[in-house]
Design a protein around this motif. Sequence first.
Motif, PDB file in Angstrom:
ATOM      1  N   UNK A   1      44.894  58.116  37.866  1.00  0.00           N
ATOM      2  CA  UNK A   1      46.104  59.215  37.641  1.00  0.00           C
ATOM      3  C   UNK A   1      46.301  58.900  36.012  1.00  0.00           C
ATOM      4  N   UNK A   2      45.326  58.375  35.548  1.00  0.00           N
ATOM      5  CA  UNK A   2      45.568  58.107  33.875  1.00  0.00           C
ATOM      6  C   UNK A   2      44.524  58.841  33.417  1.00  0.00           C
ATOM      7  N   UNK A   3      44.899  60.218  32.883  1.00  0.00           N
ATOM      8  CA  UNK A   3      43.796  61.158  32.176  1.00  0.00           C
ATOM      9  C   UNK A   3      43.122  60.487  31.166  1.00  0.00           C
ATOM     10  N   UNK A   4      43.579  59.595  30.610  1.00  0.00           N
ATOM     11  CA  UNK A   4      42.867  58.857  29.352  1.00  0.00           C
ATOM     12  C   UNK A   4      41.697  58.259  29.928  1.00  0.00           C
TER      13      UNK A   4
ATOM     14  N   UNK B   1      31.438  55.615  42.406  1.00  0.00           N
ATOM     15  CA  UNK B   1      32.626  55.522  41.405  1.00  0.00           C
ATOM     16  C   UNK B   1      32.219  54.094  40.557  1.00  0.00           C
ATOM     17  N   UNK B   2      32.373  54.266  39.232  1.00  0.00           N
ATOM     18  CA  UNK B   2      32.127  53.086  38.558  1.00  0.00           C
ATOM     19  C   UNK B   2      33.388  52.952  37.467  1.00  0.00           C
ATOM     20  N   UNK B   3      34.319  51.897  37.900  1.00  0.00           N
ATOM     21  CA  UNK B   3      35.351  51.928  37.291  1.00  0.00           C
ATOM     22  C   UNK B   3      35.088  50.689  35.927  1.00  0.00           C
ATOM     23  N   UNK B   4      35.217  51.313  34.622  1.00  0.00           N
ATOM     24  CA  UNK B   4      35.145  50.363  33.360  1.00  0.00           C
ATOM     25  C   UNK B   4      36.687  50.059  33.100  1.00  0.00           C
ATOM     26  N   UNK B   5      36.317  49.429  31.962  1.00  0.00           N
ATOM     27  CA  UNK B   5      37.910  48.991  31.265  1.00  0.00           C
ATOM     28  C   UNK B   5      38.457  50.423  30.870  1.00  0.00           C
ATOM     29  N   UNK B   6      37.715  50.911  30.025  1.00  0.00           N
ATOM     30  CA  UNK B   6      38.453  52.096  29.296  1.00  0.00           C
ATOM     31  C   UNK B   6      38.159  53.345  29.698  1.00  0.00           C
ATOM     32  N   UNK B   7      37.082  53.479  30.533  1.00  0.00           N
ATOM     33  CA  UNK B   7      36.710  54.687  31.271  1.00  0.00           C
ATOM     34  C   UNK B   7      36.498  54.816  32.715  1.00  0.00           C
ATOM     35  N   UNK B   8      36.797  55.613  33.562  1.00  0.00           N
ATOM     36  CA  UNK B   8      36.339  55.679  35.196  1.00  0.00           C
ATOM     37  C   UNK B   8      35.150  56.790  35.149  1.00  0.00           C
ATOM     38  N   UNK B   9      33.999  56.696  35.541  1.00  0.00           N
ATOM     39  CA  UNK B   9      33.223  57.478  35.512  1.00  0.00           C
ATOM     40  C   UNK B   9      32.522  57.598  37.080  1.00  0.00           C
ATOM     41  N   UNK B  10      31.616  58.681  37.321  1.00  0.00           N
ATOM     42  CA  UNK B  10      31.176  58.759  38.575  1.00  0.00           C
ATOM     43  C   UNK B  10      29.557  58.876  38.187  1.00  0.00           C
ATOM     44  N   UNK B  11      28.599  57.900  38.889  1.00  0.00           N
ATOM     45  CA  UNK B  11      27.151  58.093  38.754  1.00  0.00           C
ATOM     46  C   UNK B  11      26.789  58.887  39.736  1.00  0.00           C
ATOM     47  N   UNK B  12      26.244  59.906  39.040  1.00  0.00           N
ATOM     48  CA  UNK B  12      25.584  61.014  40.143  1.00  0.00           C
ATOM     49  C   UNK B  12      24.325  60.508  41.040  1.00  0.00           C
ATOM     50  N   UNK B  13      24.099  60.908  41.941  1.00  0.00           N
ATOM     51  CA  UNK B  13      23.065  60.562  42.817  1.00  0.00           C
ATOM     52  C   UNK B  13      21.901  61.368  42.479  1.00  0.00           C
ATOM     53  N   UNK B  14      22.121  62.758  42.369  1.00  0.00           N
ATOM     54  CA  UNK B  14      20.790  63.669  41.782  1.00  0.00           C
ATOM     55  C   UNK B  14      21.259  64.348  40.681  1.00  0.00           C
ATOM     56  N   UNK B  15      20.433  65.073  40.276  1.00  0.00           N
ATOM     57  CA  UNK B  15      20.752  65.884  38.837  1.00  0.00           C
ATOM     58  C   UNK B  15      19.454  66.070  38.107  1.00  0.00           C
ATOM     59  N   UNK B  16      19.642  66.801  37.091  1.00  0.00           N
ATOM     60  CA  UNK B  16      18.758  67.149  36.149  1.00  0.00           C
ATOM     61  C   UNK B  16      18.756  66.500  34.761  1.00  0.00           C
ATOM     62  N   UNK B  17      17.965  66.461  34.114  1.00  0.00           N
ATOM     63  CA  UNK B  17      17.943  65.702  32.618  1.00  0.00           C
ATOM     64  C   UNK B  17      18.533  66.741  31.746  1.00  0.00           C
ATOM     65  N   UNK B  18      19.446  66.263  31.041  1.00  0.00           N
ATOM     66  CA  UNK B  18      20.179  67.089  29.903  1.00  0.00           C
ATOM     67  C   UNK B  18      19.887  66.645  28.884  1.00  0.00           C
ATOM     68  N   UNK B  19      19.195  67.202  27.745  1.00  0.00           N
ATOM     69  CA  UNK B  19      18.894  66.349  26.611  1.00  0.00           C
ATOM     70  C   UNK B  19      20.093  66.280  25.643  1.00  0.00           C
ATOM     71  N   UNK B  20      19.915  65.125  24.914  1.00  0.00           N
ATOM     72  CA  UNK B  20      21.034  64.672  23.935  1.00  0.00           C
ATOM     73  C   UNK B  20      20.379  64.213  22.853  1.00  0.00           C
ATOM     74  N   UNK B  21      20.897  64.320  21.434  1.00  0.00           N
ATOM     75  CA  UNK B  21      20.274  63.889  20.355  1.00  0.00           C
ATOM     76  C   UNK B  21      20.058  62.320  20.240  1.00  0.00           C
ATOM     77  N   UNK B  22      19.153  61.651  19.887  1.00  0.00           N
ATOM     78  CA  UNK B  22      18.603  60.339  19.794  1.00  0.00           C
ATOM     79  C   UNK B  22      18.047  60.126  21.277  1.00  0.00           C
TER      80      UNK B  22
END
Lengths: 255, 233
Positions: B14-17, B38-59
């Motif tokens: 419930x903390x949108x930050x 679900x991956x609860x970090x100190x600063x961010x909460x994220x979800x590690x997907x079980x499937x999906x395609x590679x989307x390129x990012x710089x570097x």
Amino acid sequence: MSEKPEHFIVDGKRLDGRRVDELRQIKIELSPLGRADGSCYLEWGRNKIMAAVYGPRELHPRHRQNMTKAVVQYRYNMAAFSVDDRIRPGHSRRSIEISKVGRDAFEHVVFTKFFPKTAIDIFIEVLQADAGTRTAGINAASLALADAGIPMRGLVSACAVGKVDGEIVLDLMKDEDNFGEADVPIAMTAGGKITHLQMDGNLTRDEFYEALKLAKIGCDKVYKLQRQALIEKYNKEYAENGEDAIPRPEGDADE
Amino acid sequence: MERNIVIPGDVVSDNIKMSGSGTYVHGSEVRASVYGLLNTGERYISVIPLAGKYIPHATDRVIGIITEVVYSNWIVDINSPYEGLLHISQYPRRIDSENMSKYLKVGDCILTMVASVDAGMKVELTLREKELRVLSNGRIVTINPTKMPRVIGRNGSMIRLLKSEIGCNMFVGQNGRIWINGSDDCIDLAIQTVRYIEDNAHTLGLTERVQAFLKAKEKTRYGKVHESRNDEE
């Protein structure tokens, strides 16, 4: 083809023995197709549906690409043997319509803006039909999308409501659909946002609101089953090593 | 266990930050957007997907395969919905546009880096960085890109283990392609191990498990040698 029954509801029980607010049996199997990015096989009463999702992948022809978002393509098809009389294979007036409304049910749920220029292909094959295939197809598609790891706002759950013998009933079966007074397929997200609504037949305003209320109950039940199927799939696949499967922070990407 | 697995639409905070990858903000809540862990970090909460395609990012360092040679560009398959473009000027040496195929032809594999990705998802690649080169030997296996972080491990612990235990050279591309070089036996073992990691991703103590897996494999690997020695005696 069966004859129109004299009464649809006798002593509070319908033709197949269900109560007015009861769904047919639902069985869900996830990832039956190894080649697809995500897939789902769903049995709903006597309906048998296979859904496959591919993508996001390159969209051809190129002029159909959208520079700002992914294009959702939805193909609903009935197998020639899915009904008593053989139906002519290929697109028909009806299947084009169902493909269109199916696509609309997902377009605003999937985060299409994450994948510009691509296509997300959803294929629905009806292997056996017994009324309510478009809603069953939407339920299967929703699970196949989740299985493919495609980001979306939430799962979409669908079920039909209708009117037979002057009463509002949930999840019409074949005879109720053919000879009933109204058929209203509805799809919504877990939050109750409606993404699909059609109406065949006539309902008064009050009846319609009553039907909507009943559909919400039905969709909630479907949602619970969908949710359970996804969680079970994970437990089966990853936790069978006998240890707790818990996530770990992602490793540093650089070698 | 049920607590860890989330499906799209689940409220995760419930903390949108705290909204991290695999989540979105709805009103005052953070919700999961993908089916995953679900991956609860100190600063961010994220979800590690079980499937999906590679989307390129710089570097990102990726392994690509040349699919087409066009005027002053190579078109590269990077195991993604988007194709990569390697401009002639990004080749380590200055070459003439007329004999591009002499240096890189269709089917050649390269270890490359994503130089930039624009809003229209035009992916520009480069070979002008340290480590980047044309791959002329070895083998490439492809795994689900979402499982790739496990093959590398925390701060590269897994990849270090694989390299030292198996004794082969490896490079893990961000796009899920893994390049392995060494003797045939080593490559076979490395591929088996990578598949084992892919199947057992998202389990606790994976590094230890892989160690045990390699130990068991080692026995069968050298078992034959020992047997033949016994025969001589």
